[in-house]
Write a protein that holds these residues in place. Structure first.
Motif, short mmCIF file in Angstrom:
data_model
loop_
_atom_site.label_atom_id
_atom_site.label_comp_id
_atom_site.label_asym_id
_atom_site.label_seq_id
_atom_site.Cartn_x
_atom_site.Cartn_y
_atom_site.Cartn_z
N GLU A 1 0.82 -1.21 0.00
CA GLU A 1 0.00 0.00 0.00
C GLU A 1 0.86 1.26 0.00
O GLU A 1 0.54 2.26 -0.65
CB GLU A 1 -0.95 -0.02 1.21
N GLU A 2 1.98 1.21 0.72
CA GLU A 2 2.88 2.38 0.75
C GLU A 2 3.55 2.58 -0.60
O GLU A 2 3.77 3.71 -1.04
CB GLU A 2 3.93 2.21 1.85
N LYS A 3 3.89 1.47 -1.27
CA LYS A 3 4.47 1.58 -2.60
C LYS A 3 3.45 2.16 -3.58
O LYS A 3 3.78 3.00 -4.42
CB LYS A 3 4.97 0.21 -3.09
N ARG A 4 2.21 1.71 -3.44
CA ARG A 4 1.14 2.23 -4.32
C ARG A 4 0.99 3.74 -4.16
O ARG A 4 0.75 4.45 -5.14
CB ARG A 4 -0.19 1.55 -3.99
N ARG A 5 1.13 4.22 -2.92
CA ARG A 5 0.99 5.66 -2.68
C ARG A 5 2.09 6.46 -3.38
O ARG A 5 1.88 7.62 -3.73
CB ARG A 5 1.00 5.96 -1.17
N ALA A 6 3.25 5.85 -3.56
CA ALA A 6 4.37 6.54 -4.22
C ALA A 6 4.30 6.43 -5.74
O ALA A 6 5.04 7.10 -6.46
CB ALA A 6 5.69 5.95 -3.73
#
Length: 199
Positions: A165-170
């Motif tokens: 999810e954190e990668k998706r945000r970036a």
């Protein structure tokens, strides 16, 4: 104008599958994992530093036993940070040299496939970031099948990484690799068309 776009995802999301599809469309993909293997070959400065730090990871031929090294650093954040300090800047240096050569050949677009682009902050220096995503169940199934690991081992490897999810945000773009390969293929084709159209 030349663009170098990051390509990343979590373990078992299908990053390599997407990279193959991109290559099949005639767009180069610089493979950070391949560069990582090159920089730790005997005779390279990173090899000497790793051998000094972890003498027991050397195999009979004098090379680095990558599996043994992975086991050593997996559960030890300090060891992982030390290994990253030895390897990451050297990997990036080689990747940027390859990208520069592609730019000089007159190409418009290339990708850099790497697992830790977001964790290292390297994605912020690139012209975009594509994150390959899949459900955790799919990740588990793929990791267990590929590595012959138990569910608990596969889950530990997934949870050792930065949450997807954190990668998706970036990300500037997300490829959803949860469905049929043909569905992923259509997303990849649309992505490449869009990136080539943007000046």
């Amino acid at each position: 104008m030349f663009k170098l776009v990051g390509l990343t995802g979590g373990i078992g999301t299908g990053k390599s599958t997407v990279a193959r599809m991109i290559r099949d469309l005639g767009v180069p993909v610089i493979d950070a994992d391949l560069l990582a293997r090159q920089i730790v070959e005997p005779g390279q400065p990173a090899h000497a530093e790793i051998v000094t730090a972890w003498p027991d990871v050397v195999d009979q031929s004098g090379g680095i036993d990558r599996k043994k090294l992975a086991e050593r650093i997996f559960a030890d954040p300090a060891a992982r940070a030390r290994l990253e300090a030895i390897t990451h800047s050297r990997i990036m240096e080689r990747a940027l040299a390859q990208a520069s050569a592609l730019r000089q050949q007159g190409l418009q677009l290339a990708f850099l496939e790497a697992a830790l682009l977001v964790e290292t902050g390297q994605h912020s220096h690139l012209d975009g970031l594509v994150v390959v995503a899949a459900s955790e169940e799919q990740q588990l199934g793929r990791v267990m099948a590929r590595e012959g690991s138990s569910r608990a081992q596969a889950l530990a490897r997934i949870h050792a990484q930065l949450p997807l999810e954190e990668k998706r945000r970036a990300a500037t773009d997300v490829i959803d690799n949860s469905g049929e390969e043909a569905t992923t293929q259509r997303q990849v084709e649309a992505l490449v068309r869009r990136l080539l159209a943007r000046e």
